[in-house]
Enzyme design. Structure first.
Site, PDB file in Angstrom:
ATOM      1  NE  ARG A 106      99.030   4.020  77.285  1.00 53.23           N
ATOM      2  CZ  ARG A 106      98.583   5.035  78.022  1.00 53.23           C
ATOM      3  NH1 ARG A 106      98.851   6.279  77.687  1.00 53.23           N
ATOM      4  NH2 ARG A 106      97.855   4.798  79.098  1.00 53.23           N
ATOM      5  CE  LYS A 159     100.506  10.838  77.413  1.00 56.65           C
ATOM      6  NZ  LYS A 159      99.071  10.555  77.418  1.00 56.65           N
ATOM      7  CB  SER A 202      92.029  -0.320  75.622  1.00 54.16           C
ATOM      8  OG  SER A 202      91.728   0.954  76.139  1.00 54.16           O
ATOM      9  CG  HIS A 203      85.891  -0.548  75.597  1.00 46.24           C
ATOM     10  ND1 HIS A 203      85.025  -0.851  74.568  1.00 46.24           N
ATOM     11  CD2 HIS A 203      86.117  -1.709  76.245  1.00 46.24           C
ATOM     12  CE1 HIS A 203      84.725  -2.142  74.614  1.00 46.24           C
ATOM     13  NE2 HIS A 203      85.374  -2.692  75.630  1.00 46.24           N
ATOM     14  CG  ASN A 204      91.496   5.549  77.022  1.00 47.88           C
ATOM     15  OD1 ASN A 204      91.820   6.288  76.102  1.00 47.88           O
ATOM     16  ND2 ASN A 204      91.619   5.893  78.293  1.00 47.88           N
ATOM     17  CG  ASP A 231      94.819  -1.573  84.612  1.00 40.65           C
ATOM     18  OD1 ASP A 231      93.706  -1.245  84.143  1.00 40.65           O
ATOM     19  OD2 ASP A 231      95.077  -1.467  85.828  1.00 40.65           O
TER      20      ASP A 231
HETATM   21  O1  LIG Z   1      90.367  -0.082  80.789  1.00 35.79           O
HETATM   22  P1  LIG Z   1      90.418   0.485  79.383  1.00 35.79           P
HETATM   23  O2  LIG Z   1      89.259   0.082  78.537  1.00 35.79           O
HETATM   24  O3  LIG Z   1      91.729   0.254  78.719  1.00 35.79           O
HETATM   25  O4  LIG Z   1      90.311   2.105  79.494  1.00 35.79           O
HETATM   26  P2  LIG Z   1      90.362   2.978  80.838  1.00 35.79           P
HETATM   27  O5  LIG Z   1      90.327   4.400  80.417  1.00 35.79           O
HETATM   28  O6  LIG Z   1      89.311   2.493  81.812  1.00 35.79           O
HETATM   29  O7  LIG Z   1      91.805   2.659  81.380  1.00 35.79           O
HETATM   30  P3  LIG Z   1      92.289   2.145  82.814  1.00 35.79           P
HETATM   31  O8  LIG Z   1      91.277   1.270  83.438  1.00 35.79           O
HETATM   32  O9  LIG Z   1      93.667   1.592  82.592  1.00 35.79           O
HETATM   33  O10 LIG Z   1      92.388   3.474  83.663  1.00 35.79           O
HETATM   34  C1  LIG Z   1      93.401   4.386  83.345  1.00 35.79           C
HETATM   35  C2  LIG Z   1      93.126   5.729  83.996  1.00 35.79           C
HETATM   36  O11 LIG Z   1      94.355   6.441  84.129  1.00 35.79           O
HETATM   37  C3  LIG Z   1      94.357   7.568  83.275  1.00 35.79           C
HETATM   38  N1  LIG Z   1      95.558   7.530  82.432  1.00 35.79           N
HETATM   39  C4  LIG Z   1      96.233   6.449  82.007  1.00 35.79           C
HETATM   40  N2  LIG Z   1      97.204   6.788  81.140  1.00 35.79           N
HETATM   41  C5  LIG Z   1      97.131   8.124  81.012  1.00 35.79           C
HETATM   42  C6  LIG Z   1      97.830   9.066  80.251  1.00 35.79           C
HETATM   43  O12 LIG Z   1      98.772   8.706  79.394  1.00 35.79           O
HETATM   44  N3  LIG Z   1      97.495  10.351  80.377  1.00 35.79           N
HETATM   45  C7  LIG Z   1      96.524  10.735  81.206  1.00 35.79           C
HETATM   46  N4  LIG Z   1      95.775   9.911  81.945  1.00 35.79           N
HETATM   47  C8  LIG Z   1      96.078   8.605  81.860  1.00 35.79           C
HETATM   48  C9  LIG Z   1      93.141   7.438  82.350  1.00 35.79           C
HETATM   49  O13 LIG Z   1      92.593   8.647  82.020  1.00 35.79           O
HETATM   50  C10 LIG Z   1      92.202   6.604  83.164  1.00 35.79           C
HETATM   51  O14 LIG Z   1      91.470   7.431  84.021  1.00 35.79           O
HETATM   52 MG   LIG Z   2      89.455   0.614  82.592  1.00 37.09          MG
END
Ligand SMILES: O=P(O)(O)OP(=O)(O)OP(=O)(O)OC[C@H]1O[C@@H](n2cnc3c(O)ncnc32)[C@H](O)[C@@H]1O
Ligand SMILES: [Mg+2]
Length: 198
Positions: free
Chosen positions: A184, A178, A11-13, A71
């Site tokens: 998650r 949270k 993940s890049h998040n 995801d």
């Molecule tokens: O794919 P990676 O690199 O992991 O990072 P991403 O941010 O693109 O992640 P996703 O494709 O899984 O998209 C998830 C979306 O849902 C939102 N999301 C997921 N979990 C969340 C959380 O715990 N709180 C708020 N928003 C969340 C998040 O902000 C993203 O817009």
């Molecule tokens: Mg993503």
């Protein structure tokens, strides 16, 4: 029981990395895929499961390590489950603030009783890039979409997600809170059981 001391997180998040590492504790070190590559794979799947597996395989291939992918997204009842797997791309890649503004606008005339939503998280763990048996764990978190943003914690849609069991937005919860109750957290709980970590 499978024993991992190091996993690459596909993940890049940064928000996900922080939450997942806090949930895993010190027994497993999560390394970001960003250490190995800045290229994000295209999320071409039609489901959370497909995208999680695709991201995990890609990270394992690049890093040579076992890989964990997350995801996740927000499924809004009134929108038939949208934005769902497209949550990150809802406002055409313009980021969290634009995603949130678009969702508030789309739901502006929708009454409270019809604003139900779920956060969804699918975790996929592969031992190597071609693993024929990925471990898959899912978590859901039910709530409602607020009519305005509230709170500073978390990331993504957290300021818009009202948490009934705490009567506040998910961005008003402390990170530790949270991480006890989120989608998650539920998925990670199942994963830790599968890995024999609890
Ligand atoms: O794919 P990676 O690199 O992991 O990072 P991403 O941010 O693109 O992640 P996703 O494709 O899984 O998209 C998830 C979306 O849902 C939102 N999301 C997921 N979990 C969340 C959380 O715990 N709180 C708020 N928003 C969340 C998040 O902000 C993203 O817009
Ligand atoms: Mg993503």
């Amino acid at each position: 029981m499978i024993n991992f001391t190091q996993l690459v997180l596909a993940s890049h998040n940064a928000g996900k990395l922080k939450e997942l590492q806090a949930m895993l504790g010190e027994s497993v070190q999560l390394r970001s895929i960003g250490e190995f590559s800045s290229v994000e794979p295209e999320e071409t799947g039609l489901s959370f499961v497909e995208n999680a597996i695709l991201k995990a395989r890609n990270a394992a291939r690049i890093s040579g390590l076992p890989a964990l992918a997350d995801d996740s997204g927000l499924a809004v009842d009134f929108l038939g489950g949208a934005p769902g797997i497209y949550s990150a791309r809802y406002a055409d890649g313009k980021g969290d603030a634009a995603n949130n503004a678009k969702l508030l606008d789309v739901l502006k005339d929708v009454p409270e009783a019809e604003r139900g939503a779920q956060f969804v998280c699918v975790l996929a763990l592969v031992r190597h890039a071609d693993d024929p048996l990925p471990i898959l764990c899912e978590g859901l978190w039910h709530g409602r979409i607020l009519t305005q943003a509230s709170g500073e914690h978390g990331f993504g849609y957290d300021p818009l997600f009202w948490v009934p069991e705490r009567d506040c937005s998910s961005a008003e919860l402390s990170p530790a809170d949270k991480n006890q109750i989120s989608h998650r957290a539920r998925a990670m709980d199942l994963l830790r059981q599968r890995l024999g970590l609890k």
